[in-house]
Write a protein that holds these residues in place. Sequence first.
Motif, PDB file in Angstrom:
ATOM      1  N   LEU A  39      50.553  26.865  38.635  1.00 60.78           N
ATOM      2  CA  LEU A  39      49.288  27.482  39.037  1.00 60.78           C
ATOM      3  C   LEU A  39      49.189  27.695  40.543  1.00 60.78           C
ATOM      4  O   LEU A  39      48.632  28.683  40.994  1.00 60.78           O
ATOM      5  CB  LEU A  39      48.110  26.628  38.564  1.00 60.78           C
ATOM      6  N   SER A  40      49.741  26.741  41.311  1.00 56.99           N
ATOM      7  CA  SER A  40      49.557  26.854  42.755  1.00 56.99           C
ATOM      8  C   SER A  40      50.323  28.056  43.301  1.00 56.99           C
ATOM      9  O   SER A  40      49.989  28.600  44.336  1.00 56.99           O
ATOM     10  CB  SER A  40      49.994  25.571  43.458  1.00 56.99           C
ATOM     11  N   TYR A  42      50.331  30.869  41.955  1.00 60.88           N
ATOM     12  CA  TYR A  42      49.611  32.084  41.608  1.00 60.88           C
ATOM     13  C   TYR A  42      48.706  32.550  42.746  1.00 60.88           C
ATOM     14  O   TYR A  42      48.306  33.698  42.800  1.00 60.88           O
ATOM     15  CB  TYR A  42      48.751  31.865  40.352  1.00 60.88           C
ATOM     16  N   LEU A  43      48.391  31.623  43.617  1.00 60.24           N
ATOM     17  CA  LEU A  43      47.567  31.990  44.764  1.00 60.24           C
ATOM     18  C   LEU A  43      48.482  32.563  45.847  1.00 60.24           C
ATOM     19  O   LEU A  43      49.657  32.215  45.909  1.00 60.24           O
ATOM     20  CB  LEU A  43      46.855  30.755  45.318  1.00 60.24           C
ATOM     21  N   LEU A 328      44.637  37.189  43.055  1.00 58.91           N
ATOM     22  CA  LEU A 328      45.715  36.403  42.457  1.00 58.91           C
ATOM     23  C   LEU A 328      46.946  37.263  42.208  1.00 58.91           C
ATOM     24  O   LEU A 328      46.867  38.322  41.596  1.00 58.91           O
ATOM     25  CB  LEU A 328      45.258  35.808  41.124  1.00 58.91           C
ATOM     26  N   TYR A 571      43.108  24.613  42.329  1.00 56.08           N
ATOM     27  CA  TYR A 571      42.371  25.054  41.137  1.00 56.08           C
ATOM     28  C   TYR A 571      41.056  25.696  41.524  1.00 56.08           C
ATOM     29  O   TYR A 571      40.651  26.709  40.983  1.00 56.08           O
ATOM     30  CB  TYR A 571      42.055  23.861  40.221  1.00 56.08           C
ATOM     31  N   LEU A 574      41.511  29.008  42.829  1.00 54.37           N
ATOM     32  CA  LEU A 574      41.891  29.859  41.708  1.00 54.37           C
ATOM     33  C   LEU A 574      40.632  30.283  40.949  1.00 54.37           C
ATOM     34  O   LEU A 574      40.440  31.439  40.608  1.00 54.37           O
ATOM     35  CB  LEU A 574      42.822  29.057  40.802  1.00 54.37           C
ATOM     36  N   VAL A 634      42.447  32.023  33.447  1.00 54.26           N
ATOM     37  CA  VAL A 634      43.498  32.964  33.829  1.00 54.26           C
ATOM     38  C   VAL A 634      43.795  33.992  32.738  1.00 54.26           C
ATOM     39  O   VAL A 634      44.159  35.116  33.032  1.00 54.26           O
ATOM     40  CB  VAL A 634      44.808  32.242  34.204  1.00 54.26           C
TER      41      VAL A 634
END
Lengths: 742, 249
Positions: A39-40, A42-43, A328, A571, A574, A634
């Motif tokens: 996830l990290s 994705y930023l 994103l 998060y 996000l 997401v």
Amino acid sequence: MKRIASFIVNKQAIILFVITVLSFLFAFFLRKIVINSDLSSYLPKTDPAVKLLDYIGEKYRGNSLAIVIIKSDDVFKLETIKAIDYLTRQFRQIDGVTYVTSLTNILDIKKTEEGLEIGKLIDEDNIPNQEVLYKIKEYALRKEIYRNKLISEDSKTTLIICRIDGDKSKVAKTIERVTKNADLQNIKTYFAGLPFQLNAVNDMIIKDIKILLPFVALVILLILYLSFGSLLHVVLPLISVGLSALWTIGLMALLKIPLTIITNIIPAILMAVGSAYAIHIICKFMEEKDENVQIRAKNSLSKVIIPVFLAALTTIIGFTSFIFGSYLIMIQQFGVFTSLGIIFAFLLSITIIPIILGNSKNLKLNQRQNLNFLNRIMEHTGYWILRHKDIVWIVGAVIGIGFLFGTSLIKTKVDFLDYFKEKSSIRITEKIMEESFGGSVPIQILIKGDLQDPEVLLAMKDFHNFLDTLKGVYHPQSIIDLIEEMNDAMGEGKKIPDTKEKINNLYFLLEGEETIEQLINDDKTEGIIQAMTAGAYNEESELIIKKIRDYIKSKNNGLYNFEFTGSAVVYQHLNQSLLKSQLISLIIAIVAIFICLLFLTHSLSASLLGLVPIFFGLSILFGTMGFLKIPLDVATVLLGSICVGIGIDYSIHFLNRYSYERKQNNPEKALLTSIKYTGSAIVVNVFTVMLGFLVLIFSNLVPVIRFGILLGITMLSTGLGATVLLPAVILKTKENKTRRTK
Amino acid sequence: MKKYIKITSIFFVLLAATQTIAAEESLNANGVLKKVDEVLMAPKDLSALMKINIINKNGDVKNREVQMYQKGDNKRLVKVLAPADQKGIGFLSLPDDVIYVYLPAYKKTRRIAAHVKNQKFVGTDFTYEDLEAKKYSEKWQPEGLKNDGVFYLLELSPKPGHISEYARVNLYVRKDDYFPVKSEFFNKKGEMIKKMEILKTEIIKGYIIPKNYLMQDIRSGNRTEMVMEEIKVDTGLKDDIFTERNLAQ
């Protein structure tokens, strides 16, 4: 258009050759596709939380923890300690594991009668006997530094914590393999922490693609076969859609763009959306009367290329809204590659299909019985709508507005654990972690300042105390713990030493200790406070982040400076960007499509009518999410724009047909014909896509399941909006107009 | 059949030959190791000013200066002279792994248990084990001996009962005077983890004394350079130098 069609049919050898070469090329690259579920990542790299996380990862050799939980009836039993020792040594040798902390190698600072003992809690080179181990157990459980941080209070659970730098997924896999290959008796092991969770998601993504995609195809084929009763209708769309999916994913592999939890949905979308283009061309081919198949192929293509192009164009506009609307990266990538995929599907449909049709011999004219049956049903529906137009639009408005209320209940939540079903081992493991150790996800606070200055260390100490008061934050750890222990051992009590010299002396003793490199930098101008939080992300996490931020704001001064990051912060960023990107994408999509409609219809009222099915679909979609407590995450964040992109196809088809029929008939008759024929096509399309996507229910990933269900709802509601609500609204506006003119 | 007998007999002859060669080699290896120990036979006592540069992989250098006194192979006193903020810190190692530390800021001596031998010595890449002045043959057994014309290469593995962080040590021994100029340290996976070279030696009172050391930590990319100056040997250092009281002065 005729020229394009002739060109395609005449140059078929070259075109087929190019398509074949490209397909082989992309198939070759397909093997190299990488999967990324971190996830990290994705930023954007420039995001402050990500930047700081990367910095800490680089400077302190890793920012993520892979935790192996060891459970036995008493972890201080000799056999368990030996097993922990074995695993600790094995893990240490894995490339990418920078530090291992476990019972058998943790630094222990003891105050003894004759002084100070800086050593290991358990000497790994010389493991003591059972009796001594039980003594160590009593000692360790008394010390805050171990209790609930490394050992559970009942001493049935302990952790081996690996700090990881580099390829998280590979390292976690190796750790798992080493653990499973070890001969551990009477010991249960579990794997906690993000790297393992990422791997679990990766495996599921691969499984999804392997298993679900053929299923989606199968369901779509089945429905097409039921609708048209001809094999050709079934095989040709599959060829064009299959190739477009192959090209898209192959291109991603070629450009080293990883598959994510989002982009992994692209092939399914292409299957569902792209098949329609092929069907249009085939239907037209069936209608043509010419004996020569070559000419038939040319004619059908030249007549149908414009509407198919418009349908593709509007869908592409829907998906491109992601490119401009999202902060994103992976959602931007989703927009780019879905759009590309649709372009591929369009190009392949207008080339391969006419070429194959033009070479087919003596095709039996399709009876289209099933379709006739559907046409009759739609005709009856049409009559019913005309009779009850007021009820229809009122009920439609009530439903639409009613569901709008649901949209206010939507929660945004990016909870990694949410990806897994309740009973999955990852969820169970996380429960163990939360019960015994508070959580598996670290937050990190970076302090910049002179760490030899007592005042700066006191500020760190205050931060520790503050973190301890926060609900949901556990076990802050930093250099402070060691400094206080040593100060105590030097006979001055468990507190921060009062002079710089004393602090320096203590640092000297710790120099070269592995543990230290994880806590402070070499010249002692910055350090890390790490605390554990639960793996979930929710309101509590929001509150924690806010409180820590406020605290930092109130404390920072010229002497020291705190910064804060961690998965929870990533998060949160996000989350915020999800909401923002959803809104922006939607607005961009709707505006772009409205402009498109204006160009096509040259009429403001017709363009507004074209948005009716879209608004109806959006309201039901988001309302359902609100009422069913399905969070905007997401995966579901994409639905709004997909709804717009697909819904507009229906509007265009319906309004096109209606304006064509209006030239010869009154509004009622025109509507009836449109509902009968175009409505049938829409119904086939709705059910094809809806049932195709419902296959996603069998995914192992919760967001993908929700995505499948919600997309089904979206298709159904936009379909209803176009075939039922739209005619009623058209009639209503006509009435109003005539009344006004009277 | 004859052919088989021939082949098997050749095989056995070869086997026997290799066995003898191996036996001879290890005998030789043991001999070489004994010689090494004799050469290294530490002087009765030694004192020196040690200048230490600790260089990390980015090239950042930290300087240390310590005064060291050593008696026999189990008494050592180290006093830090520089950097200024660590001046006065002292270590005293006595037999049986007893180590005392003096912290001037606290004006206190404390015993520290450094039973963990792979701890680093004052932040260098040398561990306590690397600095132990013990005979090789007490701790290691030779597995093989190679001869490349300039050096003997001794491959050592820990003797049963000797606990070491290294699974194997390659010792490069100068053929002319049996002085070990280079050691390579391997972990259990067979990876080289450290490399120590003695770049310069000096003969003082008949002893070969290492003067310049270079220790490289292969995994971390750090290295430590150590230069011994003002070396004095066999000056009859008294036992009361190696006491807690003296440490605190």
